[in-house]
Design a protein around this motif. Structure first.
Motif, PDB file in Angstrom:
ATOM      1  N   ALA A   1     -47.722 -14.820  14.721  1.00 13.13           N
ATOM      2  CA  ALA A   1     -46.331 -14.372  14.859  1.00 13.13           C
ATOM      3  C   ALA A   1     -45.406 -15.557  15.117  1.00 13.13           C
ATOM      4  O   ALA A   1     -44.326 -15.654  14.531  1.00 13.13           O
ATOM      5  CB  ALA A   1     -46.217 -13.348  15.988  1.00 13.13           C
ATOM      6  N   ILE A   2     -45.833 -16.468  15.965  1.00 12.64           N
ATOM      7  CA  ILE A   2     -45.024 -17.659  16.258  1.00 12.64           C
ATOM      8  C   ILE A   2     -44.916 -18.551  15.027  1.00 12.64           C
ATOM      9  O   ILE A   2     -43.837 -19.052  14.699  1.00 12.64           O
ATOM     10  CB  ILE A   2     -45.618 -18.424  17.451  1.00 12.64           C
ATOM     11  N   ALA A   3     -46.027 -18.731  14.331  1.00 12.78           N
ATOM     12  CA  ALA A   3     -46.010 -19.559  13.118  1.00 12.78           C
ATOM     13  C   ALA A   3     -45.097 -18.959  12.050  1.00 12.78           C
ATOM     14  O   ALA A   3     -44.350 -19.680  11.385  1.00 12.78           O
ATOM     15  CB  ALA A   3     -47.429 -19.717  12.576  1.00 12.78           C
ATOM     16  N   LEU A   4     -45.143 -17.631  11.912  1.00 11.56           N
ATOM     17  CA  LEU A   4     -44.263 -16.984  10.937  1.00 11.56           C
ATOM     18  C   LEU A   4     -42.799 -17.132  11.335  1.00 11.56           C
ATOM     19  O   LEU A   4     -41.935 -17.256  10.470  1.00 11.56           O
ATOM     20  CB  LEU A   4     -44.640 -15.509  10.779  1.00 11.56           C
ATOM     21  N   GLY A   5     -42.530 -17.129  12.631  1.00 11.17           N
ATOM     22  CA  GLY A   5     -41.161 -17.368  13.083  1.00 11.17           C
ATOM     23  C   GLY A   5     -40.665 -18.741  12.656  1.00 11.17           C
ATOM     24  O   GLY A   5     -39.515 -18.888  12.222  1.00 11.17           O
ATOM     25  N   ASP A   6     -41.526 -19.742  12.766  1.00 14.35           N
ATOM     26  CA  ASP A   6     -41.160 -21.088  12.311  1.00 14.35           C
ATOM     27  C   ASP A   6     -40.907 -21.112  10.806  1.00 14.35           C
ATOM     28  O   ASP A   6     -39.977 -21.760  10.333  1.00 14.35           O
ATOM     29  CB  ASP A   6     -42.248 -22.092  12.672  1.00 14.35           C
ATOM     30  N   LEU A   7     -41.743 -20.398  10.065  1.00 16.42           N
ATOM     31  CA  LEU A   7     -41.549 -20.325   8.616  1.00 16.42           C
ATOM     32  C   LEU A   7     -40.259 -19.593   8.261  1.00 16.42           C
ATOM     33  O   LEU A   7     -39.544 -19.992   7.342  1.00 16.42           O
ATOM     34  CB  LEU A   7     -42.736 -19.640   7.945  1.00 16.42           C
TER      35      LEU A   7
ATOM     36  N   VAL B   1     -48.916  -9.496  21.722  1.00 17.68           N
ATOM     37  CA  VAL B   1     -48.451  -9.645  20.341  1.00 17.68           C
ATOM     38  C   VAL B   1     -47.034  -9.101  20.214  1.00 17.68           C
ATOM     39  O   VAL B   1     -46.164  -9.735  19.612  1.00 17.68           O
ATOM     40  CB  VAL B   1     -49.410  -8.937  19.354  1.00 17.68           C
ATOM     41  N   ARG B   2     -46.794  -7.918  20.787  1.00 19.54           N
ATOM     42  CA  ARG B   2     -45.453  -7.329  20.728  1.00 19.54           C
ATOM     43  C   ARG B   2     -44.424  -8.257  21.367  1.00 19.54           C
ATOM     44  O   ARG B   2     -43.328  -8.433  20.839  1.00 19.54           O
ATOM     45  CB  ARG B   2     -45.429  -5.969  21.427  1.00 19.54           C
ATOM     46  N   LYS B   3     -44.781  -8.855  22.499  1.00 20.65           N
ATOM     47  CA  LYS B   3     -43.849  -9.753  23.180  1.00 20.65           C
ATOM     48  C   LYS B   3     -43.551 -10.983  22.330  1.00 20.65           C
ATOM     49  O   LYS B   3     -42.394 -11.390  22.208  1.00 20.65           O
ATOM     50  CB  LYS B   3     -44.414 -10.183  24.532  1.00 20.65           C
ATOM     51  N   ASN B   4     -44.579 -11.569  21.721  1.00 25.70           N
ATOM     52  CA  ASN B   4     -44.355 -12.745  20.867  1.00 25.70           C
ATOM     53  C   ASN B   4     -43.474 -12.396  19.673  1.00 25.70           C
ATOM     54  O   ASN B   4     -42.570 -13.150  19.323  1.00 25.70           O
ATOM     55  CB  ASN B   4     -45.677 -13.334  20.399  1.00 25.70           C
ATOM     56  N   VAL B   5     -43.751 -11.254  19.049  1.00 27.02           N
ATOM     57  CA  VAL B   5     -42.944 -10.837  17.897  1.00 27.02           C
ATOM     58  C   VAL B   5     -41.507 -10.592  18.343  1.00 27.02           C
ATOM     59  O   VAL B   5     -40.557 -10.992  17.660  1.00 27.02           O
ATOM     60  CB  VAL B   5     -43.547  -9.586  17.217  1.00 27.02           C
TER      61      VAL B   5
END
Length: 91
Positions: A23-29, A55-59
């Motif tokens: 989720a964090i990596a996709l945010g960077d993308l 996971v919900r918190k990261n998203v």
């Protein structure tokens, strides 16, 4: 070219840590290539319903960052974001 794989990993991976990190990596993308990832936005929002709070918190944090920087537009997900934000604040 491997976006479908990343979203599949985030959806189906049994390991919580991997889903949270993807989720964090996709945010960077999303931040770097917003036009390429725009069609995948609904898949990112779908992860707000993941079974694991981490996971919900990261998203939620990733989406909040993207929304505040005008990288992602909020459409029909305002109520879901508000509900999850209330849940995170009560932890």
């Amino acid at each position: 070219s491997q976006l479908q794989l990343l979203f599949s990993v985030m959806k189906h991976e049994p390991e919580v840590g991997i889903r949270a990190n993807v989720a964090i990596a996709l945010g960077d993308l999303f931040f770097r290539h917003p036009n390429v990832l725009e069609p995948w936005t609904s898949h990112m929002y779908a992860q707000l319903r993941d079974g694991e709070p981490r996971v919900r918190k990261n998203v939620l944090m990733v989406l909040t960052h993207l929304i505040l920087n005008d990288m992602v537009k909020v459409k029909g997900q305002v109520a879901e974001l508000a509900h999850l934000l209330h849940e995170v604040l009560s932890w």
